[in-house]
Design an enzyme around this catalytic site. Structure first.
Site, short mmCIF file in Angstrom:
data_model
loop_
_atom_site.label_atom_id
_atom_site.label_comp_id
_atom_site.label_asym_id
_atom_site.label_seq_id
_atom_site.Cartn_x
_atom_site.Cartn_y
_atom_site.Cartn_z
CG HIS A 1 -2.02 1.05 1.13
ND1 HIS A 1 -3.35 0.73 1.00
CD2 HIS A 1 -1.96 2.40 1.11
CE1 HIS A 1 -4.07 1.85 0.93
NE2 HIS A 1 -3.24 2.87 1.00
CG HIS B 1 -1.48 6.34 -2.55
ND1 HIS B 1 -2.66 6.27 -3.23
CD2 HIS B 1 -1.73 5.85 -1.30
CE1 HIS B 1 -3.61 5.77 -2.45
NE2 HIS B 1 -3.06 5.51 -1.26
CG ASP C 1 -0.37 10.46 -6.60
OD1 ASP C 1 -0.35 9.40 -5.97
OD2 ASP C 1 -1.44 11.03 -6.91
N GLY D 1 -9.76 8.04 -2.07
CA GLY D 1 -10.47 9.31 -1.90
C GLY D 1 -11.15 9.34 -0.55
CG HIS E 1 -7.99 3.62 -0.10
ND1 HIS E 1 -7.40 3.09 -1.22
CD2 HIS E 1 -7.01 4.34 0.53
CE1 HIS E 1 -6.13 3.47 -1.28
NE2 HIS E 1 -5.87 4.22 -0.23
CD GLU F 1 -7.22 6.45 5.28
OE1 GLU F 1 -6.09 6.95 5.50
OE2 GLU F 1 -7.70 6.36 4.14
CG HIS G 1 -5.93 2.97 5.25
ND1 HIS G 1 -4.65 3.30 5.67
CD2 HIS G 1 -6.07 3.55 4.01
CE1 HIS G 1 -4.06 4.05 4.76
NE2 HIS G 1 -4.89 4.20 3.74
CG ASP H 1 -1.12 5.95 2.91
OD1 ASP H 1 -1.51 5.62 1.78
OD2 ASP H 1 -1.86 6.53 3.74
CG ASP H 2 0.27 9.12 0.50
OD1 ASP H 2 0.23 8.92 -0.73
OD2 ASP H 2 -0.72 8.96 1.25
#
Length: 357
Positions: free
Chosen positions: A18, A20, A22, A177, A214, A217, A238, A296-297
């Protein structure tokens, strides 16, 4: 499994499910591209100020967390060379984090740029080129998940078609989202708002496309239930709020639903309040649920997998728990069965436990 020693970080022994794309761009790359394109940068325009702007000092909610992408997306959207570059750099960074296998997700439609400078297919092809080049150079097996974005229903069919067209390099579909967009004012799930999501994922199941969602979360346990029962989700992104519904949670444990957990971001998004004395992952571990730790990010969390593992160690996780997470992630990955078995064998060799999975 009897794993008592910390595996050397130079040994590729981690499975990352998991993350992302970007949200994994190097801040230095965002800064360089933004300066080249004369885009607005925070503060006095320095790399340090950008890094500061990407961090979350006071966690609020998922919507606040997602606002950080306003500094990232404009630097890469519509620029195929930049998109290929960040995919290549992502694989390089995964290799540095001792990752053996990774599934990175992104929405091609968010990177087409203003006015549709390029197509979503061109974006996807650029990512695949960058990842393939990184795979060859750094020895990491990297695959893609294509994301739908909640509310952007006009792109669902196209995303599904690309999952079919690029099957092999693309191993599954996701939807991300803010879950709040699918809830009524009383916090209950608005089924009417989710018809397009459900239809898309049911069609993905019919086509044999793997599915992760997703849910749980920012949203309640009922979002996890809908993801599993209606959207045919095999994994949950999540999923912390599944613990609000004990019957559903027990069903997830018994059927082996895999939870893609992200310890640091769970606090930064407000999904797990900082005041909580016990993280849902501790309950998952106690009950033998299938789950993994992910970043995640990293551009926003400012962490790598070793940081996430260090956080888990502070929660009481030991090396055997961490090894088990990686094996569970490998079992839950979306590779074809033969390739999955090969991945598991490589993990056994890395952990020195042949025959134990």
């Amino acid at each position: 499994m009897n794993v008592t020693e910390v595996i050397s970080p130079t040994v590729k022994c981690r499975v990352h499910l998991h993350v992302h794309l970007d949200g994994a761009v190097r801040p230095s790359t965002v800064w360089e591209l933004s300066r080249q394109k004369k885009l607005l940068l925070p503060g006095n325009g320095s790399l340090k100020d950008l890094e500061e702007a990407l961090q979350i000092r006071s966690p609020r909610d998922l919507a606040h967390y997602l606002q950080k992408f306003r500094w990232i997306t404009p630097a890469i959207a519509g620029d195929l060379a930049a998109i290929e570059r960040i995919a290549y750099e992502f694989v390089e960074d995964e290799a540095r984090r001792a990752v053996l296998y990774t599934e990175v997700r992104f929405s091609p439609h968010l990177l087409v740029g203003p006015g549709g400078q390029v197509t979503a297919r061109q974006v996807t092809e650029a990512v695949m080129r960058g990842m393939a080049r990184g795979e060859r150079q750094f020895g990491v097996t990297a695959r893609l998940l294509l994301c739908c974005i909640r509310g952007m229903t006009e792109n669902y069919d196209d995303t599904l078609d690309m999952c079919t067209e690029f099957r092999g390099q693309v191993v599954g579909i996701d939807i991300s989202g803010d879950e709040a967009s699918a809830l009524d004012v009383d916090g209950s799930v608005n089924a009417g708002l989710l018809r397009a999501e459900v239809r898309t994922f049911q069609e993905a199941a019919r086509r044999g496309i793997h599915r992760t969602v997703h849910s749980g979360e920012a949203g309640p346990a009922s979002m996890v239930k809908l993801a599993i029962d209606e959207m045919k989700a095999e994994r949950i992104g999540h999923g912390y709020h599944v613990l609000e519904d004990e019957e559903l949670y027990r069903r997830c444990v018994s059927t082996g639903v895999h939870f893609e957990c992200c310890p640091s971001s769970s606090f930064l998004t407000g999904a797990v309040p900082l005041t909580e004395t016990r993280h849902p992952m501790q309950r998952f571990c106690q009950d033998g649920a299938s789950f993994s730790a992910n970043v995640d990010d990293p551009a926003i969390t400012r962490t790598g997998l070793e940081d996430e593992y260090a956080l888990l160690r502070r929660m009481g996780f030991n090396e055997a728990n961490i090894a088990t997470m990686n094996f569970n992630a490998a079992k839950a990955c979306f590779l074809p069965e033969e390739e999955k078995q090969d991945l598991l064998q490589k993990l056994r060799q890395a952990y020195g436990v042949p025959g134990c999975d």
